[in-house]
Design a protein around this motif. Sequence first.
Motif, PDB file in Angstrom:
ATOM      1  N   ILE A  32     -17.629  -8.991  -6.863  1.00  0.00           N
ATOM      2  CA  ILE A  32     -18.771  -8.509  -7.653  1.00  0.00           C
ATOM      3  C   ILE A  32     -18.396  -7.217  -8.367  1.00  0.00           C
ATOM      4  CG2 ILE A  32     -21.158  -7.717  -7.511  1.00  0.00           C
ATOM      5  CD1 ILE A  32     -21.448  -9.491  -5.034  1.00  0.00           C
ATOM      6  N   HIS A  33     -17.660  -6.346  -7.676  1.00  0.00           N
ATOM      7  CA  HIS A  33     -17.268  -5.069  -8.272  1.00  0.00           C
ATOM      8  C   HIS A  33     -16.396  -5.280  -9.508  1.00  0.00           C
ATOM      9  CE1 HIS A  33     -16.255  -0.829  -8.434  1.00  0.00           C
ATOM     10  NE2 HIS A  33     -14.979  -1.143  -8.444  1.00  0.00           N
ATOM     11  N   LYS A  34     -15.521  -6.254  -9.485  1.00  0.00           N
ATOM     12  CA  LYS A  34     -14.689  -6.533 -10.658  1.00  0.00           C
ATOM     13  C   LYS A  34     -15.542  -7.029 -11.821  1.00  0.00           C
ATOM     14  CE  LYS A  34     -10.404  -7.499  -8.182  1.00  0.00           C
ATOM     15  NZ  LYS A  34      -9.337  -8.484  -7.904  1.00  0.00           N
ATOM     16  N   ARG A  35     -16.546  -7.845 -11.514  1.00  0.00           N
ATOM     17  CA  ARG A  35     -17.427  -8.310 -12.593  1.00  0.00           C
ATOM     18  C   ARG A  35     -18.232  -7.154 -13.176  1.00  0.00           C
ATOM     19  NH1 ARG A  35     -17.386 -13.038  -9.282  1.00  0.00           N
ATOM     20  NH2 ARG A  35     -19.008 -12.264  -7.896  1.00  0.00           N
ATOM     21  N   LEU A  36     -18.689  -6.245 -12.319  1.00  0.00           N
ATOM     22  CA  LEU A  36     -19.405  -5.073 -12.817  1.00  0.00           C
ATOM     23  C   LEU A  36     -18.494  -4.198 -13.666  1.00  0.00           C
ATOM     24  CD1 LEU A  36     -21.481  -3.993  -9.675  1.00  0.00           C
ATOM     25  CD2 LEU A  36     -22.243  -5.326 -11.625  1.00  0.00           C
ATOM     26  N   HIS A  37     -17.253  -4.050 -13.239  1.00  0.00           N
ATOM     27  CA  HIS A  37     -16.278  -3.246 -13.988  1.00  0.00           C
ATOM     28  C   HIS A  37     -16.077  -3.826 -15.384  1.00  0.00           C
ATOM     29  CE1 HIS A  37     -12.733  -0.576 -14.265  1.00  0.00           C
ATOM     30  NE2 HIS A  37     -12.245  -1.538 -15.012  1.00  0.00           N
TER      31      HIS A  37
ATOM     32  N   ARG B 203     -23.802   1.553  -3.142  1.00  0.00           N
ATOM     33  CA  ARG B 203     -22.340   1.497  -3.253  1.00  0.00           C
ATOM     34  C   ARG B 203     -21.902   1.361  -4.704  1.00  0.00           C
ATOM     35  NH1 ARG B 203     -19.976  -2.940   0.651  1.00  0.00           N
ATOM     36  NH2 ARG B 203     -18.093  -2.195  -0.394  1.00  0.00           N
ATOM     37  N   ALA B 204     -22.575   0.479  -5.445  1.00  0.00           N
ATOM     38  CA  ALA B 204     -22.183   0.272  -6.839  1.00  0.00           C
ATOM     39  C   ALA B 204     -22.435   1.515  -7.675  1.00  0.00           C
ATOM     40  CB  ALA B 204     -22.941  -0.926  -7.415  1.00  0.00           C
ATOM     41  N   SER B 205     -23.536   2.207  -7.428  1.00  0.00           N
ATOM     42  CA  SER B 205     -23.826   3.422  -8.194  1.00  0.00           C
ATOM     43  C   SER B 205     -22.779   4.496  -7.932  1.00  0.00           C
ATOM     44  CB  SER B 205     -25.218   3.935  -7.838  1.00  0.00           C
ATOM     45  OG  SER B 205     -25.501   5.129  -8.529  1.00  0.00           O
ATOM     46  N   GLN B 206     -22.350   4.610  -6.696  1.00  0.00           N
ATOM     47  CA  GLN B 206     -21.347   5.620  -6.353  1.00  0.00           C
ATOM     48  C   GLN B 206     -20.008   5.324  -7.019  1.00  0.00           C
ATOM     49  OE1 GLN B 206     -20.601   5.880  -2.173  1.00  0.00           O
ATOM     50  NE2 GLN B 206     -19.159   7.564  -2.348  1.00  0.00           N
TER      51      GLN B 206
ATOM     52  N   LYS C 191     -20.961 -11.652 -35.412  1.00  0.00           N
ATOM     53  CA  LYS C 191     -22.138 -10.863 -35.076  1.00  0.00           C
ATOM     54  C   LYS C 191     -21.781  -9.744 -34.107  1.00  0.00           C
ATOM     55  CE  LYS C 191     -23.984 -13.608 -31.208  1.00  0.00           C
ATOM     56  NZ  LYS C 191     -25.132 -14.379 -30.721  1.00  0.00           N
ATOM     57  N   LYS C 192     -22.489  -8.646 -34.217  1.00  0.00           N
ATOM     58  CA  LYS C 192     -22.272  -7.473 -33.380  1.00  0.00           C
ATOM     59  C   LYS C 192     -23.103  -7.589 -32.110  1.00  0.00           C
ATOM     60  CE  LYS C 192     -23.337  -4.365 -36.491  1.00  0.00           C
ATOM     61  NZ  LYS C 192     -23.460  -3.048 -37.157  1.00  0.00           N
ATOM     62  N   MET C 193     -22.555  -7.042 -31.019  1.00  0.00           N
ATOM     63  CA  MET C 193     -23.224  -7.118 -29.725  1.00  0.00           C
ATOM     64  C   MET C 193     -23.944  -5.799 -29.441  1.00  0.00           C
ATOM     65  SD  MET C 193     -22.450 -10.158 -28.739  1.00  0.00           S
ATOM     66  CE  MET C 193     -23.056 -10.080 -27.063  1.00  0.00           C
ATOM     67  N   PHE C 194     -25.135  -5.924 -28.899  1.00  0.00           N
ATOM     68  CA  PHE C 194     -25.900  -4.774 -28.443  1.00  0.00           C
ATOM     69  C   PHE C 194     -26.336  -4.925 -26.982  1.00  0.00           C
ATOM     70  CE2 PHE C 194     -26.374  -4.863 -33.013  1.00  0.00           C
ATOM     71  CZ  PHE C 194     -26.241  -3.538 -33.377  1.00  0.00           C
ATOM     72  N   PHE C 195     -26.202  -6.120 -26.432  1.00  0.00           N
ATOM     73  CA  PHE C 195     -26.608  -6.404 -25.061  1.00  0.00           C
ATOM     74  C   PHE C 195     -25.375  -6.654 -24.207  1.00  0.00           C
ATOM     75  CE2 PHE C 195     -30.319  -7.526 -27.548  1.00  0.00           C
ATOM     76  CZ  PHE C 195     -31.366  -7.023 -26.797  1.00  0.00           C
ATOM     77  N   THR C 196     -25.471  -6.289 -22.936  1.00  0.00           N
ATOM     78  CA  THR C 196     -24.425  -6.555 -21.956  1.00  0.00           C
ATOM     79  C   THR C 196     -25.048  -7.309 -20.789  1.00  0.00           C
ATOM     80  OG1 THR C 196     -23.296  -4.501 -22.550  1.00  0.00           O
ATOM     81  CG2 THR C 196     -22.652  -5.561 -20.493  1.00  0.00           C
ATOM     82  N   HIS C 197     -24.413  -8.410 -20.424  1.00  0.00           N
ATOM     83  CA  HIS C 197     -24.907  -9.244 -19.330  1.00  0.00           C
ATOM     84  C   HIS C 197     -24.127  -8.906 -18.062  1.00  0.00           C
ATOM     85  CE1 HIS C 197     -25.793 -13.566 -17.698  1.00  0.00           C
ATOM     86  NE2 HIS C 197     -26.386 -12.619 -17.011  1.00  0.00           N
ATOM     87  N   TYR C 198     -24.823  -8.374 -17.062  1.00  0.00           N
ATOM     88  CA  TYR C 198     -24.247  -8.115 -15.744  1.00  0.00           C
ATOM     89  C   TYR C 198     -24.580  -9.302 -14.847  1.00  0.00           C
ATOM     90  CZ  TYR C 198     -23.264  -3.211 -16.847  1.00  0.00           C
ATOM     91  OH  TYR C 198     -22.776  -2.054 -17.392  1.00  0.00           O
ATOM     92  N   ARG C 199     -23.563  -9.892 -14.213  1.00  0.00           N
ATOM     93  CA  ARG C 199     -23.764 -11.007 -13.292  1.00  0.00           C
ATOM     94  C   ARG C 199     -23.393 -10.586 -11.872  1.00  0.00           C
ATOM     95  NH1 ARG C 199     -21.498 -14.191 -17.600  1.00  0.00           N
ATOM     96  NH2 ARG C 199     -22.920 -15.801 -18.339  1.00  0.00           N
ATOM     97  N   PHE C 200     -24.217 -10.995 -10.932  1.00  0.00           N
ATOM     98  CA  PHE C 200     -23.898 -10.771  -9.513  1.00  0.00           C
ATOM     99  C   PHE C 200     -22.860 -11.791  -9.058  1.00  0.00           C
ATOM    100  CE2 PHE C 200     -24.906 -10.860  -4.904  1.00  0.00           C
ATOM    101  CZ  PHE C 200     -24.736  -9.513  -4.630  1.00  0.00           C
TER     102      PHE C 200
ATOM    103  N   MET D 126     -31.060  -1.275 -13.161  1.00  0.00           N
ATOM    104  CA  MET D 126     -30.313  -2.510 -13.329  1.00  0.00           C
ATOM    105  C   MET D 126     -29.610  -2.901 -12.032  1.00  0.00           C
ATOM    106  SD  MET D 126     -27.015  -3.836 -13.796  1.00  0.00           S
ATOM    107  CE  MET D 126     -26.063  -2.404 -14.234  1.00  0.00           C
ATOM    108  N   LEU D 127     -29.047  -1.920 -11.312  1.00  0.00           N
ATOM    109  CA  LEU D 127     -28.331  -2.214 -10.076  1.00  0.00           C
ATOM    110  C   LEU D 127     -29.246  -2.676  -8.957  1.00  0.00           C
ATOM    111  CD1 LEU D 127     -25.698   0.683  -9.935  1.00  0.00           C
ATOM    112  CD2 LEU D 127     -25.333  -1.707 -10.561  1.00  0.00           C
ATOM    113  N   PHE D 128     -30.535  -2.368  -9.034  1.00  0.00           N
ATOM    114  CA  PHE D 128     -31.477  -2.869  -8.032  1.00  0.00           C
ATOM    115  C   PHE D 128     -31.891  -4.303  -8.349  1.00  0.00           C
ATOM    116  CE2 PHE D 128     -35.776  -3.502  -6.342  1.00  0.00           C
ATOM    117  CZ  PHE D 128     -35.528  -3.263  -4.994  1.00  0.00           C
ATOM    118  N   HIS D 129     -32.121  -4.603  -9.626  1.00  0.00           N
ATOM    119  CA  HIS D 129     -32.517  -5.955 -10.004  1.00  0.00           C
ATOM    120  C   HIS D 129     -31.365  -6.943  -9.871  1.00  0.00           C
ATOM    121  CE1 HIS D 129     -35.997  -3.905 -11.694  1.00  0.00           C
ATOM    122  NE2 HIS D 129     -36.552  -5.066 -11.971  1.00  0.00           N
ATOM    123  N   LEU D 130     -30.148  -6.487 -10.171  1.00  0.00           N
ATOM    124  CA  LEU D 130     -29.003  -7.399 -10.233  1.00  0.00           C
ATOM    125  C   LEU D 130     -28.765  -8.158  -8.937  1.00  0.00           C
ATOM    126  CD1 LEU D 130     -26.520  -8.526 -11.696  1.00  0.00           C
ATOM    127  CD2 LEU D 130     -25.268  -6.491 -10.971  1.00  0.00           C
TER     128      LEU D 130
END
Length: 835
Positions: free
Chosen positions: A491-496, A143-146, A347-356, A196-200
Amino acid sequence: MATERNPYDQIPVGNNVIQLDVERDTTPDNVSIEVDPETGEVEVEFGDIDIEMSEEGVEIDINNGFYENLVEKLDEETLVEIGHDVFDKFESDKDSRAEWESMFERGFDLLGLKLEETTEPFEGAATAVHPLLIESAVKFQSRASQELFPAAGPVKAQILGDVTEQRQKQANRVQNFMNYQLTEQMPEYFDEFERMLFHLPLIGSAFKKIYYDAAEERPVSEFVPIDQFYVSYYATDLRRADRYTHVIYRSPHELYRQIEAGMYAEVDLPKASQPEQSDLTQKMDTVLGLSPSGDNDPQYVLLEQHCYLDIEDHGYACPYIVTIEEQSRTVLSIRRNWNEEDKTKKKKMFFTHYRFVPGFGFYGLGLIHFLGNLTMSATAALRNLIDAGQFANLPGGFKAKGVRIVGDNDPIAPGEFKEVEATGMDLTKSIVPLPYKEPSGTLFQMLQFISGAGQKFADTTEQVIADGSNYGPVGTTMALLEASSKFFSAIHKRLHKAQKDEFKILARINYESLPNKYPYDVPGTSENVFRRDFDGRVDVIPVSDPNIPSSAHRLMMTQMAMQLAQTAPPGMFNMEELNRTLLNAANIPNLDKILPDKLAAQPLDPVSDIEAAVKGLPIKAFAGQNHDAHIQVKTMYLQDPMNGANPIMQRIAPVLQANIQEHMVMKYEEQVNGLTRQMMAQAPEGDPNLQNPMVIEQVMAQAAQQVMMANQAAMQGGPTPEQAMVQMEAKRLDIEQQKVQAQLAKESVEGALKQRDLDIKEQKLALDAYKIGAENTLRADEKEADRNNKRAIEALKLIADLIKTQENIDQQEAMKAADILSRMLVEGGKQGGTQ
């Protein structure tokens, strides 16, 4: 990565900061400029930084200048101290979450990804694992990938500030290029995003990294597994974290290639070896049935730590990116991690933290936390039911010692009878089966309850849709759908939000790495994007809608709008756009061909209108057409049994009927408006009532009444509305002539009155002049008398003054005479006495 920190809040010297004394060369740099006479290229050398300018734009060598590798400028002792400090902090961060990792080691057994056989509690016992956990994770990933990565691309651009044509074009270029970039130029992005969407959902936290790869000469997207990313214990988010470490595995070939590209310094490294895996990595490999390939695949382990160091003359710790080789603690690179023009050194960011689901600390919570115990209970119940069924189908028991089955002891197949040696024994008494029961119905109901509770927690949207009736109210279905998907909606809003942060990092890298003009090809066209397009005036956001977490929601909302449109008055809804939205929600392809741009209707004769309607082209009534002819021709066509009344032509009947209604309304409009204008023209010019809406509406009502009477007369054989209008026009001309004569008489009387008024005004002016003259004469006489009186008074005053003066003189002279006389008498007396 860099963290945002108050620029005035200097980091105190402590465990997280290394204070080093570094000597810097303060001698001025030499500047040289060289111009190529053939190509026109200009090369400017400012000491440590080389800038090449050409038609393609500006190219900056990242190996020199502000972003240079500082390893070569630091002494060996300093580098050793930094390397050991980075390694020690990495180890402490790793130890701080050891118990947290062990929980996932147990949770991975509940995924059921490995085929197993067991001899406990007996050989052949069931090893099935209830799919609650893995099913929820796979459904979430799908669902999230779609939603987050549609086929056309995941990026949408929006303009910050005022919308202008120039900014709109800039936004279109940014959106088109970044979608091309994520789908074509960065082919690894989608695969890493899916991982990432499988591990999250299982772990609760997942990390994505986007950086510019000098070897690839383009941005690179990488999914960072949880066992390769470590954050300091007290961190709450990446921006405020004092440090975080990315564990990187590089083969000798890859590492030497990156050294040649200038990413790392050329230093002596030990021979690559088989890296020591963490317990979490070993568990995942065991679940998947994988194992390292021994010495045939040696790897270097690099620790890329984003931290704060005090190694330059800033007076406080600044953000740097330090990369070391784990085995030898050798420092490979130290680079500044803030923009050169940034005075705050953020400092500049290169990483993004996705939270479930946000947890109690830095890391999020996943399905292993929420459904782990339920999955263990469901697995135990499932195995018990399977084992009970196995025992019920193939029961065991006891047999007498003298009873022996001829042959082997294999189970008896269906329809098979075997010989038994039981001399003089009753088989019913010699063989006693154990009383195994059928699988428990209570246990089965408990399994259903546990599974239902877990699925209800994870996602019940599919069940709502399956139970929903096509004839039920859309509002009720929408309410059930929203209630069932609140968990995924959050969760979808956090992913967005996390994906938006990731796109901003990519846009910043584009601004830093793209040339001034970058051409690229897409199917069917060639386009250009400019470096200045990523100057921050256009924001990049995911194309997904954070308020609509699934296509089912989108489809239901569109169906609700369709139901409202069917019951609403005509014209309230744009049905064409509503149908387009419905097809978009259903993911119908080729919408441009299914719903092409609507053609504009053209003014045609009645028969041509009928032909256009048969072809599906739009028809419309236009002003100035012969409405009676259109109404008569189309009405007769619809009544013709060989044409419009034929069942084959039923499809166009509503179209023609609507067009007839439109002609009737337009004819009525022209009649009423024409009479209204004629009646308004009879009013005197300049009459203020001509602009009064109430008066205009009253006149329009009278015109409508006359049109109705004319139409009634026409129905009764009287004059047609057109003939009535001619008669009314003749009457209007007579009235107009009478009006002109009356106006002439009125003007004659008004002229006489005006002449009389002039005579009266002249007489009044003469009287006023006489009166004014008399008043002026009287005033002059009065003024003259006043002047004479004033002169007389002044003369009297003068005479009085003279008289008074003369009296004073006479008195003074008398006194003098008396005085003289007295003196003479006194003197005469004196003389007489003397004699």
